[in-house]
Design an enzyme around this catalytic site. Structure first.
Site, mmCIF file in Angstrom:
data_model
loop_
_atom_site.group_PDB
_atom_site.id
_atom_site.type_symbol
_atom_site.label_atom_id
_atom_site.label_comp_id
_atom_site.label_asym_id
_atom_site.label_seq_id
_atom_site.Cartn_x
_atom_site.Cartn_y
_atom_site.Cartn_z
ATOM 1 N N HIS A 1 0.891 -1.138 0.032
ATOM 2 C CA HIS A 1 0.007 0.025 0.072
ATOM 3 C C HIS A 1 0.778 1.227 -0.149
ATOM 4 O O HIS A 1 2.160 1.295 0.631
ATOM 5 C CB HIS A 1 -0.847 -0.027 1.264
ATOM 6 C CG HIS A 1 -1.865 1.145 1.234
ATOM 7 N ND1 HIS A 1 -1.400 2.301 1.734
ATOM 8 C CD2 HIS A 1 -3.209 1.077 0.981
ATOM 9 C CE1 HIS A 1 -2.694 3.144 1.572
ATOM 10 N NE2 HIS A 1 -3.844 2.535 1.221
ATOM 11 N N LYS B 1 11.203 10.538 20.594
ATOM 12 C CA LYS B 1 9.953 11.152 20.441
ATOM 13 C C LYS B 1 8.817 10.522 20.805
ATOM 14 O O LYS B 1 8.721 9.196 20.683
ATOM 15 C CB LYS B 1 9.532 11.095 18.733
ATOM 16 C CG LYS B 1 10.269 12.298 17.979
ATOM 17 C CD LYS B 1 11.607 12.081 17.686
ATOM 18 C CE LYS B 1 12.266 13.121 16.723
ATOM 19 N NZ LYS B 1 13.785 13.161 16.901
ATOM 20 N N LYS C 1 10.236 7.909 13.261
ATOM 21 C CA LYS C 1 10.573 8.774 14.585
ATOM 22 C C LYS C 1 11.666 7.844 15.778
ATOM 23 O O LYS C 1 10.982 6.590 16.094
ATOM 24 C CB LYS C 1 9.303 9.224 15.238
ATOM 25 C CG LYS C 1 8.422 10.358 14.611
ATOM 26 C CD LYS C 1 7.317 10.598 15.252
ATOM 27 C CE LYS C 1 6.272 11.290 14.423
ATOM 28 N NZ LYS C 1 5.110 11.820 15.282
#
Length: 382
Positions: A15, A269, A265
């Site tokens: 996807h 984070k 990240k």
């Protein structure tokens, strides 16, 4: 008797948004292999014939982003020119720059007690007794179907499948417990010469039944390539971007969601590390038998060394008062940004594997936040 329907979806690794997520996390892993204290916030856009890699990276190592992106695309299965998107002809644009010094000064050195949160925000974690993974049944089945689509494509069982695809599962609940599989939706990219009748037959037999056999009833409905054709797919059909499948990544729409996505990240984070900790806490509470459903919300201020709040919602299934339970948690879990990283062992190149088929409910050893090793510690305080 209270009955209702609930639906979750997943997507395959081909996807467009998942192509972007996987490249973002592959870049993160490549940094962590040689520089575990590197700061990474890598964003990717995938379109017709190109990959754009942007964001902020501060590290003492070097990553060959061009060839890394192409390798990810190749491994997914975009390796033929007839797909319209393949790694041989892919153009990769690198627009990465260093992390802002204003952000860096709030975080300080990764892993130290004084390490601050890399951003403000709230993160949520969820667990329930619907499955052995302590996850909602609808999202677990959706992920397994998406993973099965990739498996039968790659092992040659259904060689006419192409990388893009989506799955969707609707469960009928009675008194908040899953009763039956109401419907399954599959959209699978395919070669142009294959007939729709064969697609429907083969996907039902080789994908849906092996995954969902224990839940299918005479009432279950199947929607397989419901438009009748899905030849053009992947980034040719739709642009993909990092972080656009946050519900697929988490609990399929059950419970709440935090303020940010995960992929690309590094663990300073808290969008990522805080969400992993929230799942870890919720799963251990449910595994302890103290409640059947549990949602944990954690919130931080940028640069903060402690959470601003820790909220528990047991959906009225808790065996003890939620207020008492909330006072137990800080005694068992270290919610500091440094504690999240240390206790979950997050400074490892483990993240590309998380980018497909969900960040939660997994049994692979990299998924440290899925352990239930805090059950006894929780029960000691009850």
């Amino acid at each position: 008797m209270n009955s209702f329907l609930f639906t979750s979806e997943s997507v395959t690794e081909g996807h467009p948004d998942k192509v972007a997520d996987q490249i973002s996390d592959a870049v993160l892993d490549a940094v962590l292999i040689k520089d575990k204290y590197g700061r990474v916030a890598c964003e990717v856009m995938a379109g017709m014939g190109y990959i754009l890699v942007g964001g902020e990276i501060t590290t003492n190592t070097w990553v060959d982003i061009n060839n890394l992106a192409k390798k990810v695309v190749r491994d997914i299965g975009y390796d033929k020119p007839e797909y319209g998107f393949d790694y041989h002809t892919l153009a990769v644009f690198n627009a990465v720059h260093e992390q802002s010094l204003d952000i860096a000064q709030g975080v300080k050195k990764t892993g130290e007690k004084k390490q601050g949160s890399g951003d403000q925000g709230m993160m949520t974690g969820f667990a329930c007794k619907e499955t052995k993974e302590l996850m909602p049944l609808s999202i677990i089945l959706s992920h397994k179907l998406a993973k099965k689509l990739a498996e039968v494509r790659k092992n040659g069982t259904l060689p006419w499948l192409r990388p893009d695809g989506k799955t969707q599962v609707t469960i009928k609940y009675v008194d908040r417990k899953p009763k039956e599989l109401n419907s399954v939706v599959i959209a699978a990219q395919h070669d142009p010469e294959i007939k729709l009748s064969e697609i429907k037959k083969e996907i039902l037999e080789k994908v849906i039944k092996p995954v969902c056999a224990n839940y299918i009833t005479k009432n279950t409905k199947f929607y397989i390539n419901n438009t009748g054709r899905f030849v053009v797919g992947g980034p040719v059909a739709d642009a993909g971007m990092t972080g656009r499948k946050i519900i697929v990544d988490t609990y399929g729409g059950v419970g709440s969601h935090g303020g940010g996505a995960f992929s690309g990240k590094d663990p300073t984070k808290v969008d990522r590390s805080g969400a992993y900790m929230a799942r870890y806490v919720a799963k251990n509470i449910v595994a302890s038998g103290l409640c059947d459903r549990c949602e944990i919300q954690i919130a931080y201020a940028i640069g903060g060394t402690k959470p601003l709040s820790i909220n528990i919602n047991s959906f009225e299934t808790s065996k003890i008062e939620e207020e008492k339970l909330s006072k137990i948690l800080p005694k068992v879990f270290d919610f500091s940004p440094a504690g999240l990283i240390k206790n979950l062992n997050l400074l490892r190149p483990i993240y590309k594997k998380t980018a497909c088929y969900g960040h939660f409910g997994r049994t692979e050893p990299e998924f440290s936040w899925e352990k239930t090793n805090k059950v006894n510690d929780i029960l000691k305080y009850v």
